[in-house]
Design a protein around this motif. Structure first.
Motif, PDB file in Angstrom:
ATOM      1  N   SER A 256       0.838  -1.201   0.000  1.00 30.16           N
ATOM      2  CA  SER A 256       0.000   0.000   0.000  1.00 30.16           C
ATOM      3  C   SER A 256       0.869   1.245   0.000  1.00 30.16           C
ATOM      4  CB  SER A 256      -0.911   0.018   1.238  1.00 30.16           C
ATOM      5  OG  SER A 256      -1.719  -1.138   1.296  1.00 30.16           O
ATOM      6  N   GLN A 257       0.358   2.308  -0.619  1.00 33.21           N
ATOM      7  CA  GLN A 257       1.068   3.584  -0.623  1.00 33.21           C
ATOM      8  C   GLN A 257       0.084   4.737  -0.476  1.00 33.21           C
ATOM      9  OE1 GLN A 257       3.511   3.471  -4.275  1.00 33.21           O
ATOM     10  NE2 GLN A 257       5.290   3.110  -2.988  1.00 33.21           N
ATOM     11  N   TRP A 258       0.509   5.727   0.306  1.00 35.95           N
ATOM     12  CA  TRP A 258      -0.232   6.969   0.445  1.00 35.95           C
ATOM     13  C   TRP A 258       0.649   8.061  -0.147  1.00 35.95           C
ATOM     14  CZ3 TRP A 258      -5.047   8.487   2.254  1.00 35.95           C
ATOM     15  CH2 TRP A 258      -5.232   9.863   2.395  1.00 35.95           C
ATOM     16  N   TYR A 259       0.226   8.609  -1.284  1.00 34.51           N
ATOM     17  CA  TYR A 259       1.040   9.583  -2.010  1.00 34.51           C
ATOM     18  C   TYR A 259       0.766  10.995  -1.505  1.00 34.51           C
ATOM     19  CZ  TYR A 259       1.541   5.623  -5.166  1.00 34.51           C
ATOM     20  OH  TYR A 259       1.795   4.388  -5.689  1.00 34.51           O
ATOM     21  N   VAL A 260       1.844  11.762  -1.382  1.00 35.31           N
ATOM     22  CA  VAL A 260       1.726  13.141  -0.917  1.00 35.31           C
ATOM     23  C   VAL A 260       2.495  14.050  -1.867  1.00 35.31           C
ATOM     24  CG1 VAL A 260       1.536  12.415   1.494  1.00 35.31           C
ATOM     25  CG2 VAL A 260       3.780  13.008   0.558  1.00 35.31           C
ATOM     26  N   ASP A 261       2.188  15.340  -1.810  1.00 37.06           N
ATOM     27  CA  ASP A 261       2.951  16.353  -2.527  1.00 37.06           C
ATOM     28  C   ASP A 261       3.910  17.017  -1.547  1.00 37.06           C
ATOM     29  OD1 ASP A 261       1.595  15.950  -4.922  1.00 37.06           O
ATOM     30  OD2 ASP A 261       0.024  17.382  -4.405  1.00 37.06           O
ATOM     31  N   ASP A 262       5.121  17.269  -1.992  1.00 34.98           N
ATOM     32  CA  ASP A 262       6.025  18.073  -1.167  1.00 34.98           C
ATOM     33  C   ASP A 262       6.619  19.183  -2.038  1.00 34.98           C
ATOM     34  OD1 ASP A 262       8.124  16.964  -2.653  1.00 34.98           O
ATOM     35  OD2 ASP A 262       8.565  15.441  -1.147  1.00 34.98           O
ATOM     36  N   LYS A 263       7.617  19.862  -1.544  1.00 36.97           N
ATOM     37  CA  LYS A 263       8.139  21.019  -2.261  1.00 36.97           C
ATOM     38  C   LYS A 263       8.798  20.646  -3.585  1.00 36.97           C
ATOM     39  CE  LYS A 263       8.986  23.751   1.930  1.00 36.97           C
ATOM     40  NZ  LYS A 263      10.011  24.448   2.751  1.00 36.97           N
ATOM     41  N   LYS A 264       9.303  19.419  -3.670  1.00 38.11           N
ATOM     42  CA  LYS A 264      10.054  19.008  -4.846  1.00 38.11           C
ATOM     43  C   LYS A 264       9.281  18.059  -5.762  1.00 38.11           C
ATOM     44  CE  LYS A 264      14.106  21.013  -4.074  1.00 38.11           C
ATOM     45  NZ  LYS A 264      14.762  21.922  -5.044  1.00 38.11           N
ATOM     46  N   ILE A 265       8.402  17.249  -5.195  1.00 37.63           N
ATOM     47  CA  ILE A 265       7.719  16.214  -5.976  1.00 37.63           C
ATOM     48  C   ILE A 265       6.221  16.335  -5.800  1.00 37.63           C
ATOM     49  CG2 ILE A 265       7.384  13.722  -6.242  1.00 37.63           C
ATOM     50  CD1 ILE A 265      10.251  13.324  -5.347  1.00 37.63           C
ATOM     51  N   LYS A 266       5.509  16.350  -6.904  1.00 31.31           N
ATOM     52  CA  LYS A 266       4.055  16.404  -6.873  1.00 31.31           C
ATOM     53  C   LYS A 266       3.495  15.280  -7.729  1.00 31.31           C
ATOM     54  CE  LYS A 266       3.705  21.396  -6.123  1.00 31.31           C
ATOM     55  NZ  LYS A 266       3.245  21.233  -4.740  1.00 31.31           N
ATOM     56  N   ILE A 267       2.426  14.672  -7.258  1.00 30.11           N
ATOM     57  CA  ILE A 267       1.784  13.599  -7.989  1.00 30.11           C
ATOM     58  C   ILE A 267       1.107  14.152  -9.239  1.00 30.11           C
ATOM     59  CG2 ILE A 267      -0.392  13.768  -6.727  1.00 30.11           C
ATOM     60  CD1 ILE A 267      -0.610  10.727  -6.863  1.00 30.11           C
ATOM     61  N   ASP A 268       1.069  13.381 -10.287  1.00 30.51           N
ATOM     62  CA  ASP A 268       0.411  13.778 -11.527  1.00 30.51           C
ATOM     63  C   ASP A 268      -1.033  14.160 -11.238  1.00 30.51           C
ATOM     64  OD1 ASP A 268      -0.956  13.790 -14.027  1.00 30.51           O
ATOM     65  OD2 ASP A 268       0.583  12.498 -14.889  1.00 30.51           O
ATOM     66  N   SER A 269      -1.456  15.295 -11.811  1.00 31.32           N
ATOM     67  CA  SER A 269      -2.811  15.800 -11.541  1.00 31.32           C
ATOM     68  C   SER A 269      -3.887  14.795 -11.935  1.00 31.32           C
ATOM     69  CB  SER A 269      -3.036  17.117 -12.287  1.00 31.32           C
ATOM     70  OG  SER A 269      -2.868  16.934 -13.685  1.00 31.32           O
ATOM     71  N   LYS A 270      -3.611  13.935 -12.927  1.00 26.08           N
ATOM     72  CA  LYS A 270      -4.581  12.930 -13.345  1.00 26.08           C
ATOM     73  C   LYS A 270      -4.769  11.847 -12.289  1.00 26.08           C
ATOM     74  CE  LYS A 270      -3.512  13.518 -18.258  1.00 26.08           C
ATOM     75  NZ  LYS A 270      -3.015  12.839 -19.491  1.00 26.08           N
ATOM     76  N   GLU A 271      -3.778  11.714 -11.417  1.00 22.68           N
ATOM     77  CA  GLU A 271      -3.827  10.661 -10.410  1.00 22.68           C
ATOM     78  C   GLU A 271      -4.091  11.203  -9.009  1.00 22.68           C
ATOM     79  OE1 GLU A 271      -3.721   7.715 -11.475  1.00 22.68           O
ATOM     80  OE2 GLU A 271      -2.668   7.791 -13.392  1.00 22.68           O
ATOM     81  N   ALA A 272      -4.220  12.520  -8.879  1.00 16.36           N
ATOM     82  CA  ALA A 272      -4.250  13.154  -7.560  1.00 16.36           C
ATOM     83  C   ALA A 272      -5.492  12.816  -6.745  1.00 16.36           C
ATOM     84  CB  ALA A 272      -4.129  14.668  -7.716  1.00 16.36           C
ATOM     85  N   ASP A 273      -6.565  12.398  -7.383  1.00 23.82           N
ATOM     86  CA  ASP A 273      -7.803  12.131  -6.637  1.00 23.82           C
ATOM     87  C   ASP A 273      -7.715  10.867  -5.794  1.00 23.82           C
ATOM     88  OD1 ASP A 273      -8.943  14.364  -7.708  1.00 23.82           O
ATOM     89  OD2 ASP A 273      -9.964  13.308  -9.339  1.00 23.82           O
ATOM     90  N   ASP A 274      -6.826   9.969  -6.139  1.00 27.22           N
ATOM     91  CA  ASP A 274      -6.698   8.702  -5.401  1.00 27.22           C
ATOM     92  C   ASP A 274      -5.313   8.639  -4.769  1.00 27.22           C
ATOM     93  OD1 ASP A 274      -9.273   7.274  -6.126  1.00 27.22           O
ATOM     94  OD2 ASP A 274      -8.477   7.704  -8.121  1.00 27.22           O
TER      95      ASP A 274
END
Length: 552
Positions: free
Chosen positions: A29-47
């Motif tokens: 399992s993974q819980w993805y977060v945004d930080d100052k350097k890395i952001k999740i693709d906007s298409k995938e951000a809802d999950d």
């Protein structure tokens, strides 16, 4: 009804007393977060929260085995896995009859198998890569005289969740002959094998000239005596359409072939192994339209990159991928030719270089290039030179020294030199080749019987691409159950200051018997993820990772 109920229960108890049930469970399992350097693709951000789960149950009774694997990808599969993996469903289901006395082994349902080295055919599962190319059908194996093994199989390939199957039918056969056993000669080992694989696929409506049947053949021979061994396999594949520049060229039909040679010598304290391979147009899929997909969907054969599988993170930034594909437009690519070697030597204990506990030295290297070829005048393909080397694609040369200083203290030193041609390997025009040097050091110290500390340090030098990197890992094993770690790699030499990112990770794991639970938090570097020489692209990500595996 009660009588029938108790009779059934009694039969189940009787059968169960002589049966064995094996259960395996894995969850990542993974819980993805945004930080100052890395952001999740906007298409995938809802999950933000995603899981991959696998529950496998096998039931053995006498000569019979039954099994099923249930898979779950909720609310979605982990990033970089096929979007076709979603929800919960049965992944594989099988029934098997195996009678060793008769030499008969029959599987109905999903099965995995391999012919020879896998250059012609291999169906397998690798959860880390997101690969499950099981065949749903019938697999029959028969042993004759204890020295001749036959396999006949047929079915449809799994290409997604549940019973999603390719629009084709696969048939195949394989025979292996133990020649030294038949001749009752124990002085040497000598064996031979022959394989066939056929793909029956309906031609596309917009091109009815395509053959429905595509055939592949292979022959192999292995010989060994004393410490010496040599083996060779040659594969032929029928003409197939060309896939280039992310589109099909149905006007070009090119046959495929591959030659693999493995030879070496080993004795106590000394070993040399050499692998040579030449191949062209050897991609083989259960459907033509699967060519070029990034999820290994429909892959029928197994073509790993033949280089050393490196342990350290910086050594795996510039990784060689096998180049089986044909492409007339992209730099005239036809395939690959090259090889690798591994040399191992152990300095004896008590010698000057061996010391009290001995010293191990490993030298490995590889060289890969395209197959030299010329285009046919009619534009229907190319003619490749059998031993013609085209532009150099990759090379490496490494030296590894393993030294045990005391009963509780050991170290590993490694130097690696790499040459990486992005124009040939990634189809990036106008870029110079990268020349890379990497130094790695690892040391482990054990104390208080069951505790240990492991320190790892790395540095990568290059004047090209993203320039220099530095990395390190510190791991502490508190006892046989608990372990903690912290790691980081940093691209401090990048000309783009905003791209100088610390890919840090920290985590812990707990192991008890067959159960392992792990958790970590940090960043994932984007690039190639390789397992056993097979690679896929992963994107940059940051977040919390949790995993559990258990079996009983």
């Amino acid at each position: 009804m009660k009588k029938i109920f108790f009779t059934v229960c009694g039969l189940l108890l009787f059968v169960g007393a002589k049966a064995q049930i094996r259960v395996g469970f894995e969850n990542n399992s993974q819980w993805y977060v945004d930080d100052k350097k890395i952001k999740i693709d906007s298409k995938e951000a809802d999950d933000r929260f995603r899981t991959n789960s696998y529950l496998k149950v096998d039931y053995d009774w006498k000569n019979w085995s039954f099994g099923a694997q249930v898979e779950g990808y909720e609310p979605k599969a982990l990033l970089n896995y096929s979007p076709e993996y979603k929800g919960f469903d049965i992944g594989t289901l099988y029934a098997r009859y195996n009678n060793r006395e008769l030499g008969l082994d029959v599987t109905a349902g999903h099965f995995y198998d391999q012919f020879g080295s896998g250059l012609l055919f291999r169906s397998w599962e690798d959860r880390q890569l997101g690969v499950n190319n099981a065949i749903l059908g019938l697999n029959v194996k028969y042993s004759l005289l204890d020295h001749i093994d036959f396999t006949v199989l047929g079915g449809k390939q799994r290409i997604g969740m549940g019973f999603d199957l390719a629009n084709s039918f696969i048939v195949g056969g394989d025979v292996n002959v133990d020649l030294s056993g038949l001749m009752e000669n124990d002085a040497w080992d000598w064996s031979a094998g022959f394989s066939y694989l056929g793909r029956i696929e309906n031609s596309h409506a917009y091109n009815k000239d395509l053959d429905k049947m595509t055939n592949g053949y292979s022959a192999r021979m292995n010989f060994g005596k004393g410490g010496f061994y040599i083996g060779a396999e040659y594969v032929l594949k029928d003409k197939d359409v060309l896939y280039e520049l992310k589109r099909f060229n149905y006007k070009v039909n090119q046959a495929g072939n591959a030659l693999l040679i493995n030879t070496g010598y080993s004795q106590k304290g000394l070993a040399l192994d050499v692998n040579l391979r030449r191949m062209e147009n050897m991609s083989f899929y259960s459907e033509r339209t699967f060519q070029g997909n990034e999820y290994f969907k429909g892959t029928l054969n197994y073509i790993p990159g033949l280089t050393k599988q490196y342990d350290y993170s910086l050594q795996n930034i510039y990784v060689y991928q096998a180049q089986p594909n044909f492409d007339m437009n992209m730099f005239g690519k036809l395939g690959e030719i090259g090889g690798q070697f591994d040399f191992y030597y152990e300095f004896e204990k008590g010698s000057t270089l061996g010391g009290e506990y001995g010293t191990n030295v490993v030298v490995n290297g590889s060289y890969w290039a395209g197959v030299k070829n010329t285009k046919k005048k009619d534009g229907s393909g190319t003619n490749g030179e059998f031993l013609g080397f085209a532009e150099k694609a990759y090379s490496d040369l490494g030296l590894e020294v393993r030294k045990k200083w005391t009963k509780n203290w050991s170290s590993i030193f490694m130097y690696l030199n790499q040459y990486y041609n992005p124009q040939s390997l990634e189809d990036k025009r106008g870029l110079d080749s990268y020349k890379i040097n990497i130094a790695s050091f690892e040391t482990t110290y054990q104390f208080l019987e069951n505790k240990s500390v492991r320190l790892e340090a790395q540095h990568l030098w290059t004047k090209e691409d993203k320039k220099n990197w530095v990395g390190g890992t510190l791991e502490f094993a508190y006892n046989a159950n608990w372990a903690l770690f912290v790691s980081d790699i940093y691209n401090y030499g990048n000309d783009d200051k905003d791209a100088r990112i610390h890919y840090y990770n920290a985590g812990a794991s707990y192991t008890k018997g067959t159960t392992r639970i792990s958790a970590s938090y940090g960043r994932q570097r984007g690039g190639l993820l390789c397992v056993g020489g097979v690679c896929r692209i992963v994107s940059e990500a940051a977040g919390l990772t949790f995993g559990i595996t258990t079996s009983f």
